[in-house]
Design a protein around this motif. Structure first.
Motif, PDB file in Angstrom:
ATOM      1  N   UNK A   1     -18.996 -13.631   1.505  1.00  0.00           N
ATOM      2  CA  UNK A   1     -20.405 -12.910   1.625  1.00  0.00           C
ATOM      3  C   UNK A   1     -20.116 -11.506   1.984  1.00  0.00           C
ATOM      4  N   UNK A   2     -18.932 -11.156   3.071  1.00  0.00           N
ATOM      5  CA  UNK A   2     -18.973  -9.754   3.338  1.00  0.00           C
ATOM      6  C   UNK A   2     -18.165  -8.845   2.110  1.00  0.00           C
ATOM      7  N   UNK A   3     -17.284  -9.708   1.327  1.00  0.00           N
ATOM      8  CA  UNK A   3     -16.466  -9.196   0.306  1.00  0.00           C
ATOM      9  C   UNK A   3     -17.412  -8.855  -1.010  1.00  0.00           C
ATOM     10  N   UNK A   4     -18.228  -9.895  -1.239  1.00  0.00           N
ATOM     11  CA  UNK A   4     -19.404  -9.549  -2.472  1.00  0.00           C
ATOM     12  C   UNK A   4     -20.306  -8.515  -1.963  1.00  0.00           C
ATOM     13  N   UNK A   5     -20.778  -8.640  -0.874  1.00  0.00           N
ATOM     14  CA  UNK A   5     -21.921  -7.456  -0.487  1.00  0.00           C
ATOM     15  C   UNK A   5     -21.124  -6.198  -0.339  1.00  0.00           C
ATOM     16  N   UNK A   6     -19.720  -5.845  -0.074  1.00  0.00           N
ATOM     17  CA  UNK A   6     -19.470  -4.852  -0.001  1.00  0.00           C
ATOM     18  C   UNK A   6     -19.233  -4.240  -1.561  1.00  0.00           C
ATOM     19  N   UNK A   7     -18.991  -5.302  -2.403  1.00  0.00           N
ATOM     20  CA  UNK A   7     -19.066  -4.730  -3.852  1.00  0.00           C
ATOM     21  C   UNK A   7     -20.144  -4.052  -4.165  1.00  0.00           C
ATOM     22  N   UNK A   8     -21.354  -4.797  -3.845  1.00  0.00           N
ATOM     23  CA  UNK A   8     -22.568  -4.162  -4.466  1.00  0.00           C
ATOM     24  C   UNK A   8     -23.020  -2.783  -3.813  1.00  0.00           C
ATOM     25  N   UNK A   9     -22.444  -2.435  -2.707  1.00  0.00           N
ATOM     26  CA  UNK A   9     -22.475  -0.908  -2.126  1.00  0.00           C
ATOM     27  C   UNK A   9     -21.231  -0.318  -2.154  1.00  0.00           C
ATOM     28  N   UNK A  10     -20.271  -0.670  -3.001  1.00  0.00           N
ATOM     29  CA  UNK A  10     -18.965   0.113  -3.452  1.00  0.00           C
ATOM     30  C   UNK A  10     -18.312   0.525  -2.231  1.00  0.00           C
ATOM     31  N   UNK A  11     -18.097  -0.296  -1.064  1.00  0.00           N
ATOM     32  CA  UNK A  11     -17.588  -0.077   0.014  1.00  0.00           C
ATOM     33  C   UNK A  11     -16.282  -0.184   0.028  1.00  0.00           C
ATOM     34  N   UNK A  12     -15.592   1.048   0.464  1.00  0.00           N
ATOM     35  CA  UNK A  12     -14.093   0.872   0.107  1.00  0.00           C
ATOM     36  C   UNK A  12     -13.201   0.824   1.346  1.00  0.00           C
ATOM     37  N   UNK A  13     -12.209   0.713   1.208  1.00  0.00           N
ATOM     38  CA  UNK A  13     -11.022   0.533   2.337  1.00  0.00           C
ATOM     39  C   UNK A  13     -11.342   1.370   3.419  1.00  0.00           C
ATOM     40  N   UNK A  14     -11.093   0.677   4.671  1.00  0.00           N
ATOM     41  CA  UNK A  14     -11.065   1.677   5.812  1.00  0.00           C
ATOM     42  C   UNK A  14      -9.725   2.234   6.281  1.00  0.00           C
ATOM     43  N   UNK A  15      -8.679   1.804   5.267  1.00  0.00           N
ATOM     44  CA  UNK A  15      -7.290   2.186   5.541  1.00  0.00           C
ATOM     45  C   UNK A  15      -6.501   1.680   6.494  1.00  0.00           C
ATOM     46  N   UNK A  16      -7.099   0.592   7.183  1.00  0.00           N
ATOM     47  CA  UNK A  16      -6.436  -0.552   8.399  1.00  0.00           C
ATOM     48  C   UNK A  16      -5.440  -1.077   7.633  1.00  0.00           C
ATOM     49  N   UNK A  17      -5.434  -1.581   6.433  1.00  0.00           N
ATOM     50  CA  UNK A  17      -4.506  -2.473   5.826  1.00  0.00           C
ATOM     51  C   UNK A  17      -3.708  -1.954   4.880  1.00  0.00           C
ATOM     52  N   UNK A  18      -2.444  -1.972   5.146  1.00  0.00           N
ATOM     53  CA  UNK A  18      -1.574  -1.361   4.129  1.00  0.00           C
ATOM     54  C   UNK A  18      -0.449  -2.525   3.826  1.00  0.00           C
ATOM     55  N   UNK A  19      -0.282  -2.970   2.714  1.00  0.00           N
ATOM     56  CA  UNK A  19       0.598  -4.033   2.259  1.00  0.00           C
ATOM     57  C   UNK A  19       2.090  -3.589   2.732  1.00  0.00           C
ATOM     58  N   UNK A  20       2.543  -4.535   3.317  1.00  0.00           N
ATOM     59  CA  UNK A  20       4.149  -4.243   3.756  1.00  0.00           C
ATOM     60  C   UNK A  20       4.326  -3.466   5.098  1.00  0.00           C
ATOM     61  N   UNK A  21       3.139  -3.060   5.622  1.00  0.00           N
ATOM     62  CA  UNK A  21       3.488  -2.271   6.993  1.00  0.00           C
ATOM     63  C   UNK A  21       3.584  -3.220   8.118  1.00  0.00           C
ATOM     64  N   UNK A  22       4.586  -3.259   8.988  1.00  0.00           N
ATOM     65  CA  UNK A  22       4.830  -4.045   9.821  1.00  0.00           C
ATOM     66  C   UNK A  22       4.625  -3.309  11.009  1.00  0.00           C
ATOM     67  N   UNK A  23       4.260  -3.953  12.284  1.00  0.00           N
ATOM     68  CA  UNK A  23       3.936  -3.345  13.573  1.00  0.00           C
ATOM     69  C   UNK A  23       4.872  -3.858  14.627  1.00  0.00           C
ATOM     70  N   UNK A  24       5.258  -3.110  15.432  1.00  0.00           N
ATOM     71  CA  UNK A  24       6.381  -3.587  16.381  1.00  0.00           C
ATOM     72  C   UNK A  24       5.810  -4.605  17.380  1.00  0.00           C
ATOM     73  N   UNK A  25       6.464  -5.538  17.812  1.00  0.00           N
ATOM     74  CA  UNK A  25       5.947  -6.442  18.823  1.00  0.00           C
ATOM     75  C   UNK A  25       6.206  -6.118  20.096  1.00  0.00           C
ATOM     76  N   UNK A  26       5.015  -6.000  21.082  1.00  0.00           N
ATOM     77  CA  UNK A  26       5.079  -5.579  22.431  1.00  0.00           C
ATOM     78  C   UNK A  26       6.154  -5.814  23.255  1.00  0.00           C
TER      79      UNK A  26
END
Length: 66
Positions: free
Chosen positions: A41-66
């Motif tokens: 639902x959210x993905x299709x809804x975002x398409x209607x209003x052309x909601x872009x990425x917030x930049x939080x996801x970047x393929x291949x980026x790994x975070x250090x584990x605490x």
């Protein structure tokens, strides 16, 4: 199941459901289906209003584990 639910038209075959029931309870499948439906639902809804990425996801980026 999420891929089958995202297809148009949505179709979870009896065979897929039977296989899923081998691994998940009815309650777990209800939760999984609800989560997949909400994201679809959210993905299709975002398409209607052309909601872009917030930049939080970047393929291949790994975070250090605490």
């Amino acid at each position: 199941m999420a891929d089958a639910m995202a297809d148009t038209p949505s179709n979870v075959s009896d065979e897929l459901y039977t296989e899923l029931r081998r691994h998940f309870s009815e309650e777990q499948l209800i939760e999984l289906a609800a989560s997949a439906a909400l994201e679809n639902f959210r993905a299709r809804y975002n398409r209607v209003f052309d909601v872009g990425s917030d930049g939080l996801y970047r393929k291949g980026v790994r975070f250090k584990e605490g």
